[in-house]
Structure formats: C-alpha cells, structure tokens
Design an enzyme around this catalytic site. Structure first.
Site, PDB file in Angstrom:
ATOM      1  N   ASN A   1       0.835  -1.199   0.000  1.00  0.00           N
ATOM      2  CA  ASN A   1       0.000   0.000   0.000  1.00  0.00           C
ATOM      3  C   ASN A   1       0.867   1.244   0.000  1.00  0.00           C
ATOM      4  OD1 ASN A   1      -2.722  -1.187   0.366  1.00  0.00           O
ATOM      5  ND2 ASN A   1      -1.878  -1.874   2.313  1.00  0.00           N
TER       6      ASN A   1
ATOM      7  N   HIS B   1       1.189  13.847  12.770  1.00  0.00           N
ATOM      8  CA  HIS B   1       0.554  13.925  14.084  1.00  0.00           C
ATOM      9  C   HIS B   1      -0.861  13.345  14.034  1.00  0.00           C
ATOM     10  CE1 HIS B   1       3.909  16.394  15.558  1.00  0.00           C
ATOM     11  NE2 HIS B   1       3.917  16.838  14.323  1.00  0.00           N
TER      12      HIS B   1
ATOM     13  N   HIS C   1       0.955   9.157  18.408  1.00  0.00           N
ATOM     14  CA  HIS C   1       2.091   9.753  17.714  1.00  0.00           C
ATOM     15  C   HIS C   1       3.029  10.476  18.666  1.00  0.00           C
ATOM     16  CE1 HIS C   1      -0.756  13.210  17.712  1.00  0.00           C
ATOM     17  NE2 HIS C   1       0.352  13.943  17.826  1.00  0.00           N
TER      18      HIS C   1
ATOM     19  N   HIS D   1       8.646  20.474  16.599  1.00  0.00           N
ATOM     20  CA  HIS D   1       7.225  20.613  16.263  1.00  0.00           C
ATOM     21  C   HIS D   1       6.673  21.977  16.677  1.00  0.00           C
ATOM     22  CE1 HIS D   1       2.990  19.820  15.883  1.00  0.00           C
ATOM     23  NE2 HIS D   1       2.779  19.630  17.162  1.00  0.00           N
TER      24      HIS D   1
END
Length: 267
Positions: A68, A75, A79, A85
């Site tokens: 796939n 996020h 996670h 970030h």
C-alpha cells in the site's frame, strides 16, 4: 575452578517475559481512516487523515506481493511530538535526531480518570502532582509521565473524543504551572496522554497558549498522544518503549508505544 552461568539484564528480561512475570502492554491505538484527528483553525493547514492506497496485491496479474501507499500527517493517531514541532523548540531535535536511548525509560502513571469523568476540562495542577510524588516518589530521571484520564474510552468516536462545542474542545490536560514544572524542574524526558494532544482542549486560552507544547518541546522534551490501555499500568514500575519512525526533518511521527510491566502489579 567452576564456571558460573552467565547472566545479564537482557537474559533476565527474556526469562521474565517467557515466564510471564513481565507483561507487554500495547498502549497504541489502531491506525486507520477512522482514527480521530484534531481540526485546526484557519489559516493553519488541516491535518490529513490516515489513508491506505493499494499499490498491488497477489491477485493482480504478474504480482506476488501486497503493498500500500500510506497517506498521513505526522501527528495522527498515537504519535510522537519532537521538539522542533513547536515554535519554542524550532532550533532543537527533529524526530529523526532523537537519541534512541531517550525513547525507553521508566513510566510514572498519574491516574485522574475519576476526576475527568466528572469534569472533561479537568486540569492536573502542580499541587496534585506533588501530592502524587509524596506518595510514590519523585518523577523518574530519564522517564515519562503518563497521564491517565480515561479518555481512551472515547477514541473510536471523533465527536466524543474531541468533545467540542461552540467554545472549542473540552478535554483534560495540565495547568500551565504544572507544564512548566515538568519541563524545567524534573528529569522526565516526556509526557504521554490519552487525548488527541498533550494540551487540554481549552489550552488555546491559557498563558502561554498550549503550555505543554510550549514548555516541554521548548526544553527539548517530548510528547506522546492518543495512548490506550494506560489503566493496565501501575503508578510506578513499568518501562515505556516509544518507537516513532526515524523521519529526517520530521516534526513528529505515528508511533508504536509499548509498556513492560510486572504481571503481579498489572490489572
């Protein structure tokens, strides 16, 4: 001279797992197109949902494998938040730079699920945290604070999980004072929560806004969100294993989070 059998921490660990005296608890929520995501206000870019796109499978002509393509934001689901970030940590580690040794450590579990059941906006304050420390000992150096709120019971339902109204989301979190203490005055490396983010739903109103993100990531510490099965862990004695993808330049990553916990103390 009689030789003695070699023993080590690793062989003790393997023996404990094989004998069942140590359990592995999966704290990870299943990741699918139905995984709840946090809607972001404009002009912020929306977080994309997790999706699988089939590339090939065994029934396609000439194919012998199944694969796939993955579409997701960093996020989404259970996670990991790296320091970069948040704006306060912009010059610090990306997720690909986090040392592996900092992803494994002792877990201190603070359970406020009863309080959160009565008040979805419940905030863990510094007084409550210090009361926990007086009972169970100081938060562990190099470890994780895992905050049990019971919110994982809602995690299969986007609306119930976000619990939003015209005033925004209503989910549990930490006071700004508590977040600053955890970031600046303890030796923990990160915080783990059951909610969609490490901050309370109403934390956009706090000073500073989203204080867990601001203080923890700004001090080079980490966050892990959307945990499950935290209720199976004791207040102390478990070890957390956090395994994000090693994404170069990434601000975060979906993660598999496991806990090793003594069987006699688990539920």
């Amino acid at each position: 001279m009689t030789s003695r059998p070699h023993t080590s921490a690793s062989t003790d660990l393997i023996t404990s797992l094989a004998e069942g005296s140590l359990r592995v608890v999966d704290l990870t929520a299943p990741l699918s197109s139905g995984t709840p995501i946090l809607p972001l206000p404009e002009p912020m870019h929306p977080i994309p949902r997790f999706e699988l796109e089939r590339l090939n499978d065994w029934d396609d002509p000439g194919e012998i494998s199944f694969q796939n393509h993955i579409h997701t934001g960093e996020h989404v689901g259970t996670h990991f938040d790296a320091p970069v970030h948040w704006s306060s940590g912009r010059d610090l580690e990306d997720v690909g730079s986090v040392p592996a040794a900092r992803l494994v450590g002792p877990a201190a579990v603070v359970d406020k699920s009863a309080e959160c059941a009565k008040d979805p906006d419940y905030l863990l304050g510094l007084d409550e945290l210090k009361a926990w420390e007086r009972e169970h000992g100081a938060l562990p150096e190099g470890g994780w604070l895992v905050y049990r709120t019971g919110w994982d019971a809602r995690s299969d339902d986007q609306a119930a999980f976000l619990n939003a109204d015209d005033n925004g989301p209503h989910t549990p979190g930490f006071t700004a004072e508590c977040a600053r203490y955890l970031a600046e005055e303890t030796g923990i490396v990160g915080i783990g929560v059951e909610t969609v983010g490490t901050d309370a739903g109403q934390a956009f109103r706090f000073e500073p806004p989203f204080p867990v993100h601001h203080f923890m990531l700004g001090n080079g510490k980490y966050g892990v969100t959307q945990l499950r099965n935290v209720g199976e862990l004791p207040p102390v004695g478990a070890v957390l294993v956090v395994a994000p993808l090693r994404i170069v330049g990434g601000s975060g990553s979906p993660a598999r989070v496991l806990a090793l916990t003594p069987a006699a103390e688990g539920k």
